[in-house]
Design an enzyme around this catalytic site. Structure first.
Site, mmCIF file in Angstrom:
data_model
loop_
_atom_site.group_PDB
_atom_site.id
_atom_site.type_symbol
_atom_site.label_atom_id
_atom_site.label_comp_id
_atom_site.label_asym_id
_atom_site.label_seq_id
_atom_site.Cartn_x
_atom_site.Cartn_y
_atom_site.Cartn_z
ATOM 1 N N ARG A 169 -24.672 50.091 26.380
ATOM 2 C CA ARG A 169 -25.202 50.680 25.144
ATOM 3 C C ARG A 169 -24.412 50.208 23.924
ATOM 4 O O ARG A 169 -24.140 50.964 22.997
ATOM 5 C CB ARG A 169 -25.208 52.212 25.230
ATOM 6 C CG ARG A 169 -25.957 52.767 26.427
ATOM 7 C CD ARG A 169 -27.443 52.388 26.408
ATOM 8 N NE ARG A 169 -28.110 52.856 27.625
ATOM 9 C CZ ARG A 169 -28.284 52.111 28.718
ATOM 10 N NH1 ARG A 169 -27.856 50.856 28.759
ATOM 11 N NH2 ARG A 169 -28.895 52.594 29.776
ATOM 12 N N SER A 219 -32.243 59.955 25.806
ATOM 13 C CA SER A 219 -30.973 60.327 26.432
ATOM 14 C C SER A 219 -29.919 60.549 25.347
ATOM 15 O O SER A 219 -29.694 59.688 24.504
ATOM 16 C CB SER A 219 -30.534 59.215 27.387
ATOM 17 O OG SER A 219 -29.320 59.534 28.006
ATOM 18 N N GLU A 290 -25.238 58.786 22.724
ATOM 19 C CA GLU A 290 -26.031 57.556 22.775
ATOM 20 C C GLU A 290 -27.016 57.534 21.616
ATOM 21 O O GLU A 290 -27.323 56.477 21.061
ATOM 22 C CB GLU A 290 -26.781 57.484 24.108
ATOM 23 C CG GLU A 290 -27.637 56.249 24.282
ATOM 24 C CD GLU A 290 -28.247 56.169 25.669
ATOM 25 O OE1 GLU A 290 -29.447 55.873 25.756
ATOM 26 O OE2 GLU A 290 -27.529 56.410 26.666
#
Length: 300
Positions: A169, A219, A290
């Site tokens: 990420r 998420s 995230e």
């Protein structure tokens, strides 16, 4: 007429003043922005950035992994949804940053180019996915990148895969705040039926496990290490369904925070901090978000 508005219009962009970003984020939260700018192509995006050289701005893809404050923001937001051209070059594909991932996956299926099936159902844009190196089910978009065109210091440049860092990420683009315009991606030939079956399987799994029926920003937390599953950790604390105001930890998947209809930015932020505190107390693990957060017109 407002001078910036007029200049952006002349640059080839559609412009809306005082547009609510809650209409443009998947979690349905976000205050009004002074200018919402919709460039019609890469060239108008370039010109818009020149117009805004002395005015704060942010880039938005499809707003699917984004949480924005409720208060008005005195900034411009350049939304790339109209940069959505795809061009096939053998086993390589040139794709613009605003293209929805789902549309790219369907295009690849028709072209019988395999590999990106895991991304079918990820609701973001190609640019946003590359920016954060989005992934699922063991795959990451960075694996397929050959080169990426970015705007840097007012110039268009291509970065080859050898010049690009991709992590979990994370990416060069995220670290250096580069504006992605296009990407060259490489795939392998695969039968359409095989690609379709994989895509349907991944979509079925998403529908079974993720709260796709309620607004969310996807998420919320990064996995701190490979063997630590955030959703399961939150569930083990008995927090499924826990809510603050209109924000709720999903009863379907504890790694998601959903908007039950009246959630505010503060509700979600308080819930994020509550979860981080509880996980730290129980597991000694610091959770990082995230989801991208805009607060006071800047990334949080």
């Amino acid at each position: 007429m407002d001078k910036i508005f007029e200049s952006l219009y002349k640059a080839g962009c559609d412009v809306r003043m005082f547009e609510k970003l809650s209409c443009h984020t998947s979690i349905k939260i976000g205050g009004r922005v002074k200018y919402l700018v919709l460039p019609n192509d890469v060239f108008s995006l370039e010109r818009a950035i020149t117009v805004l050289k002395d005015f704060p701005f942010q880039i938005m893809g499809l707003g699917t992994n984004l949480l924005v404050q409720d208060e008005d923001l005195d900034i411009a937001v350049l939304k790339t949804e109209r940069l959505n051209q795809i061009e096939i070059k053998g086993e390589k594909v040139l794709v613009e940053s605003g293209t929805p991932l789902k549309r790219l996956c369907l295009f690849l299926m028709e072209a019988e180019l395999g590999g990106l099936e895991f991304a079918y159902g990820i609701p973001g844009s190609v640019g946003g996915a590359i920016f954060m190196n989005a992934g699922a089910y063991g795959g990451e978009i960075g694996e397929f990148i050959e080169a990426v065109e970015v705007l840097k210091d007012g110039r268009k440049i291509w970065l080859s895969k050898n010049e690009i860092f991709f992590g979990y990420r994370d990416s060069t683009f995220k670290r250096e705040k580069l504006i992605i315009t296009r990407a060259m991606m490489s795939f392998k030939k695969e039968k359409k039926e095989t690609i379709k079956a994989k895509m349907e399987d991944y979509m079925r799994r998403r529908l079974e496990k993720q709260p796709l029926d309620l607004p969310s920003a996807g998420s919320v937390f990064k996995r701190p290490r490979e063997d630590f599953y955030v959703g399961k950790a939150i569930e083990s604390l008995g927090l499924k369904g826990y809510r603050i105001g209109g924000a709720q930890i999903s009863e379907k998947h504890a790694g998601f925070i959903v908007n039950t209809g009246s959630a505010t930015f503060d509700d979600v932020m308080k819930l994020i901090e509550f979860v981080r505190k509880k996980v730290k107390e129980k597991y000694g693990v610091e959770l990082e978000t995230e989801v991208e957060i805009w607060w006071n017109g800047r990334q949080w």
